[in-house]
Design an enzyme around this catalytic site. Structure first.
Site, mmCIF file in Angstrom:
data_model
loop_
_atom_site.group_PDB
_atom_site.id
_atom_site.type_symbol
_atom_site.label_atom_id
_atom_site.label_comp_id
_atom_site.label_asym_id
_atom_site.label_seq_id
_atom_site.Cartn_x
_atom_site.Cartn_y
_atom_site.Cartn_z
ATOM 1 N N ASP A 115 -3.456 -1.722 3.804
ATOM 2 C CA ASP A 115 -2.368 -0.774 4.045
ATOM 3 C C ASP A 115 -2.649 0.100 5.271
ATOM 4 O OD1 ASP A 115 -1.718 -1.909 1.647
ATOM 5 O OD2 ASP A 115 -2.153 -0.127 0.440
ATOM 6 N N TYR A 130 -5.942 -2.537 -11.531
ATOM 7 C CA TYR A 130 -6.444 -2.841 -10.182
ATOM 8 C C TYR A 130 -7.971 -2.838 -10.194
ATOM 9 C CZ TYR A 130 -6.656 -2.587 -5.050
ATOM 10 O OH TYR A 130 -6.889 -2.836 -3.717
HETATM 11 C C1 GLA Z 1 -2.641 -2.216 -3.047
HETATM 12 C C2 GLA Z 1 -3.876 -1.817 -2.230
HETATM 13 C C3 GLA Z 1 -4.138 -2.848 -1.121
HETATM 14 C C4 GLA Z 1 -4.157 -4.261 -1.679
HETATM 15 C C5 GLA Z 1 -2.929 -4.520 -2.537
HETATM 16 C C6 GLA Z 1 -2.960 -5.870 -3.192
HETATM 17 O O1 GLA Z 1 -1.503 -2.104 -2.271
HETATM 18 O O2 GLA Z 1 -3.683 -0.552 -1.652
HETATM 19 O O3 GLA Z 1 -5.342 -2.523 -0.461
HETATM 20 O O4 GLA Z 1 -5.335 -4.483 -2.390
HETATM 21 O O5 GLA Z 1 -2.780 -3.528 -3.542
HETATM 22 O O6 GLA Z 1 -2.909 -6.878 -2.252
#
Ligand code: GLA
Length: 376
Positions: free
Chosen positions: A168, A217
């Site tokens: 991101d 996550y």
């Molecule tokens: C979130 C995290 C990213 C990535 C996505 C999955 O958005 O901030 O760094 O790991 O999940 O691809």
């Protein structure tokens, strides 16, 4: 937005800002849950962003009003303390830059955003990059886009206490108009790939948000680490699909599924980048749809609403591919659609999703925009 925020600044501070900075949100086209496995991602920066109008101060105070997020931030660079809420990101960025040895100056400003919060479009990465740029305009340090993304990640991890990959922040930092960005999350090398003119990228917000995201996550991050350890490799980036199939028996069934997603997603992402280079939007769309199935069945980070949205999108005329995007469990899907039918697609999907779920989705036909910038 620039005019609006300049006006607000002038009304509050009685003078014009010296700088206006803008940092975009992102949508990931393919390469999901690969970034924290040292893998490949292919996001683009979108035409929704965070803006800050500011001017330097002669002391070490930082004062930032927000038109969208609530109470202002007001603190001294000599005394940075934790505080709940959006201003924690500002403290985190000030902390990380000073931790890196940069000497910072104070500033005051106004912030505005047209990025929906918590929708999976990376409003926090956009916030971090806009703040890094704001400090840069008033202080004296070198700007290196990939380094700044790393600092933002460090701020997340060591100050805010959030685990995330680097995708991101990299795309909010380094995106470019009309391009997607292939990022190697191990080396931070990147490659700009032009988006073919005959397609549009459409974000499909399911209007669902899940509290579960953070714990799930972290659980996935841990499962991937276990898989890599058991396979005897530094990370899941370091094995081909064929080698994995030969060795998969050493893992329990659940760990196998998680690893299979990551390893196959890396291969899909590299194939998708090649397809984009050739302008092969059919192949690209197909890879997006396969990615969704893998996220749904093997990585298990989709949700009923995301699955409905993707299914409905794929049934529409002119849709080349669709998948959930971002961390999952709610939030947004993304579709690749032939340009000529994009408006019609948006209209149809709005009503069919509503019919199936009784939820009102947000649909954004978006443009790939530039990464963080000081505006002229
Ligand atoms: C979130 C995290 C990213 C990535 C996505 C999955 O958005 O901030 O760094 O790991 O999940 O691809």
């Amino acid at each position: 937005m620039k005019e609006k925020i300049t006006k607000e600044f002038t009304a509050r501070f009685g003078a014009s800002p010296t700088h206006v900075v803008r940092a975009p949100g992102r949508v990931n086209l393919i390469g999901e849950h690969t970034d924290y496995n040292d893998g490949f991602v292919l996001p683009m920066a979108i035409d929704r962003a965070i803006w800050i109008a500011l001017r330097p101060r002669s002391d070490r105070r930082v004062l930032l009003h927000s038109l969208d997020f609530g109470d202002p931030a007001d603190f001294s660079l000599d005394d940075i303390q934790h505080k709940k809420g959006w201003t924690e990101y500002l403290r985190a960025i000030a902390w990380v830059l000073q931790e890196q040895g940069f000497s910072l100056s104070g500033w005051e400003g106004v912030l505005a955003s047209n990025l929906p919060l918590g929708a999976g479009l990376s409003s926090s990465a956009a916030l971090e990059l806009s703040l890094l740029k704001a400090f840069w305009t008033v202080s004296d340090f070198n700007w290196d886009g990939a380094k700044m993304a790393e600092f933002a990640c460090q701020a997340d991890r060591d100050w805010v206490g959030i685990q995330s990959g680097i995708m991101d922040q990299m795309i909010s930092s380094l995106g470019q108009e009309n391009h997607a960005l292939l990022i190697d999350c191990r080396t931070l090398e990147f490659n700009l790939l032009p988006l073919p003119k005959q397609v549009r990228v459409i974000i499909l917000d399911t209007a669902t948000r899940r509290g579960l995201v953070d714990s799930a996550y972290n659980e996935r991050v841990a499962q991937c680490r276990t898989a890599a350890e058991k396979l005897g490799i530094p990370s899941l980036r370091d094995i081909t699909l064929d080698d994995f199939h030969a060795k998969a028996d050493s893992l329990d069934e659940l760990t196998q599924k998680r690893a299979l997603h990551v390893i196959s997603e890396n291969e899909r992402t590299l194939k998708a980048a090649k397809a984009l280079q050739k302008g092969d939007v059919i192949a690209f769309g197909h890879l997006m749809s396969t990615s969704h199935i893998s996220l749904r069945d093997d990585y298990e980070v989709s949700s009923p609403e995301l699955n409905i949205m993707v299914e409905l999108a794929r049934q529409e005329k002119g849709c080349l591919g669709a998948r959930m995007t971002g961390a999952g469990f709610g939030g947004c899907a993304v579709a690749l659609v032939e340009k000529d039918v994009a408006e019609k697609f948006a209209e149809n999907i709005r009503s069919s999703y509503q019919e199936h779920t009784e939820l009102q989705p947000n649909i954004y036909i978006c443009e790939a925009s530039n990464g963080v910038k000081v505006l002229d």
